[in-house]
Motif scaffolding. Structure first.
Motif, short mmCIF file in Angstrom:
data_model
loop_
_atom_site.label_atom_id
_atom_site.label_comp_id
_atom_site.label_asym_id
_atom_site.label_seq_id
_atom_site.Cartn_x
_atom_site.Cartn_y
_atom_site.Cartn_z
N PHE A 115 0.74 -1.12 -0.24
CA PHE A 115 0.13 0.35 0.11
C PHE A 115 0.81 1.20 -0.28
O PHE A 115 0.22 2.13 0.11
N ILE A 116 2.07 1.44 0.19
CA ILE A 116 2.86 2.28 0.17
C ILE A 116 2.91 3.16 -0.98
O ILE A 116 2.06 4.25 -1.83
N PRO A 117 3.36 2.07 -2.06
CA PRO A 117 3.37 3.01 -3.17
C PRO A 117 2.03 3.47 -4.24
O PRO A 117 1.49 5.10 -4.58
N LEU A 118 0.94 2.90 -3.23
CA LEU A 118 -0.27 3.59 -3.06
C LEU A 118 -0.54 4.81 -2.46
O LEU A 118 -1.36 6.28 -3.03
N ALA A 119 -0.24 5.01 -1.74
CA ALA A 119 -0.37 6.25 -0.59
C ALA A 119 0.11 7.10 -1.00
O ALA A 119 0.69 8.55 -1.46
N GLU A 120 1.47 6.41 -2.02
CA GLU A 120 2.48 7.30 -3.17
C GLU A 120 2.03 8.48 -4.13
O GLU A 120 1.74 9.05 -4.51
N TYR A 121 1.49 7.34 -4.93
CA TYR A 121 0.67 8.04 -5.90
C TYR A 121 0.13 8.42 -5.51
O TYR A 121 -0.43 9.55 -6.52
N SER A 122 -1.16 8.91 -4.80
CA SER A 122 -2.50 9.53 -4.26
C SER A 122 -1.92 10.79 -2.93
O SER A 122 -2.30 11.35 -3.21
N GLY A 123 -0.62 11.36 -3.17
CA GLY A 123 0.18 11.75 -2.52
C GLY A 123 -0.62 12.06 -1.31
O GLY A 123 0.25 12.00 -0.03
N LEU A 124 -1.09 10.62 -0.30
CA LEU A 124 -1.63 10.64 1.45
C LEU A 124 -0.04 10.30 2.04
O LEU A 124 -0.22 10.36 2.63
N ILE A 125 0.34 9.89 1.12
CA ILE A 125 2.24 9.19 1.79
C ILE A 125 2.65 10.45 3.14
O ILE A 125 3.28 10.19 4.00
N ILE A 126 2.18 12.10 1.94
CA ILE A 126 2.72 13.45 2.95
C ILE A 126 2.54 12.91 4.43
O ILE A 126 2.85 13.19 5.21
N SER A 127 0.50 12.79 4.41
CA SER A 127 0.33 12.92 5.72
C SER A 127 0.55 11.68 6.78
O SER A 127 0.79 12.00 7.79
N LEU A 128 0.47 10.78 5.76
CA LEU A 128 0.82 8.98 6.18
C LEU A 128 2.31 9.48 6.75
O LEU A 128 2.87 8.89 7.97
N GLY A 129 3.09 9.36 6.14
CA GLY A 129 4.66 9.79 6.61
C GLY A 129 4.77 10.71 7.66
O GLY A 129 5.68 10.41 8.92
N ALA A 130 3.68 12.05 8.40
CA ALA A 130 4.52 12.69 9.00
C ALA A 130 3.54 12.13 10.48
O ALA A 130 4.24 12.12 11.36
N TRP A 131 3.01 11.27 10.18
CA TRP A 131 2.46 10.74 11.42
C TRP A 131 2.91 9.83 11.41
O TRP A 131 3.47 9.04 12.78
N VAL A 132 3.98 9.03 10.61
CA VAL A 132 4.83 8.27 10.85
C VAL A 132 6.18 8.78 12.41
O VAL A 132 6.78 7.64 12.76
#
Ligand code: C2E
Ligand code: MG
Ligand code: MG
Ligand code: MG
Length: 283
Positions: free
Chosen positions: A77-94
């Protein structure tokens, strides 16, 4: 229903670029919802000094448990989060979650030297990435020297100038930098010499094969390279005592893998620290 709910292992989505647009959109919705519903959580895997067996670090690894209880690994799911841009907020949360976890361990007097957090290239190249790191440190109270950002080798090649700028800013902040999955990408050696990197993480593919006749060659090369450049070297995928011993003999500083400890939830980790934390050395 998307396939993600029908299958435990989501190989179908790993090749996320191959799936239908509609299906991918549905999955992204699920992922966004999961993030909102706090269905994403971190597990922590210990790292140890191969010579002394001492507990030196942790790596935070994200997990997604769907409403049906299916556990989805990050590669799906990380590739998907990267694709959708969610990785920005997800990554900050991590980042924040991992920093606060370290503080809890420090308060309990059982924290290792550092907490490793994986950073996606999408996060890394954001202008405000440094601010996000700084804020996670400030809000949690964690010292920058106790945080290590793991960046995969492929990132180092994506844009040399961007990479150098961001890295030096992070270095100024005082955080540690590790190159993840080292040996699988194409690092330019002259580059590696100049960059303010602290650690190389030998990809587990090279550790896996270490007990075959010609197997240790790459791991040994990376270890020597790291040492020549004054970097710390850690091996991923230490699954057996023989892996540990072979890596230790070639001078690799640290190890991480199932032989030492699996990724664990906080409770399990605390138990691991108390029972095994300093007595991991194989006989
Ligand atoms: P990675 O950073 O290289 O993490 C190491 C992976 O190897 C983890 O898989 C870990 O569970 C697994 N591993 C550890 N020891 C062993 C072992 O002895 N044998 C085997 N076979 N595997 C071992 P995991 O947790 O599935 O994570 C896969 C990748 O997903 C990570 O690779 C990392 O690139 C990415 N990832 C995980 N969490 C995050 C995150 O919070 N943010 C981002 N951007 N990426 C993440
Ligand atoms: Mg990593
Ligand atoms: Mg890795
Ligand atoms: Mg990996």
């Amino acid at each position: 229903r998307t396939k993600i709910h029908q299958r435990g292992s989501c190989t179908l989505f790993t090749r996320s670029m191959g799936i239908e647009i509609r299906e991918r959109a549905t999955l992204m919705q699920h992922l966004h919802k999961a993030f909102d519903a706090e269905r994403l959580f971190l597990m922590y895997q210990p790292q140890v000094d191969l010579e002394t067996g001492q507990f030196t670090g942790l790596e935070a690894l994200i997990r997604w448990r769907t409403d049906d209880g299916v556990l989805i690994p990050p590669n799906d799911f990380i590739p998907l989060a990267e694709y959708s841009g969610l990785i920005i907020s997800l990554g900050a949360w991590v980042l924040r979650t991992a920093c606060f976890m370290m503080i809890r361990l420090q308060k309990a007097g059982i924290a290792p030297q550092r907490m490793g957090v994986n950073v996606s290239v999408i996060q890394f190249r954001q202008d405000d990435f440094i601010d996000i790191v700084e804020k996670a440190l400030k809000d949690s109270g964690l010292a920058p020297s106790n945080l290590e950002l793991e960046i995969t080798e492929s990132v180092t090649m994506s844009s040399a100038a961007m990479f150098e700028t961001q890295l030096s800013k992070l270095k100024n902040l005082g955080v540690n930098i590790a190159i993840d999955d080292f040996g699988t990408g194409f690092s330019s050696l002259s580059y590696l010499d100049k960059l303010p990197v602290d650690r190389l993480k030998i990809d587990r593919a090279f550790v896996n094969q270490i007990d075959t006749p010609e197997g240790p060659r790459i791991a040994e090369l990376i270890t020597q390279l790291g040492k020549k450049l004054g970097l710390q070297v850690i091996a991923e995928g230490v699954e057996h005592a023989i892996h540990w011993k072979t890596l230790e003999a070639m001078g690799c500083h640290e190890g991480q893998g199932f032989f030492i400890g699996r990724p664990m939830l906080e409770d399990k980790l605390i138990e691991w620290i108390h029972t095994k934390g300093n007595s991991m050395r194989p006989q």
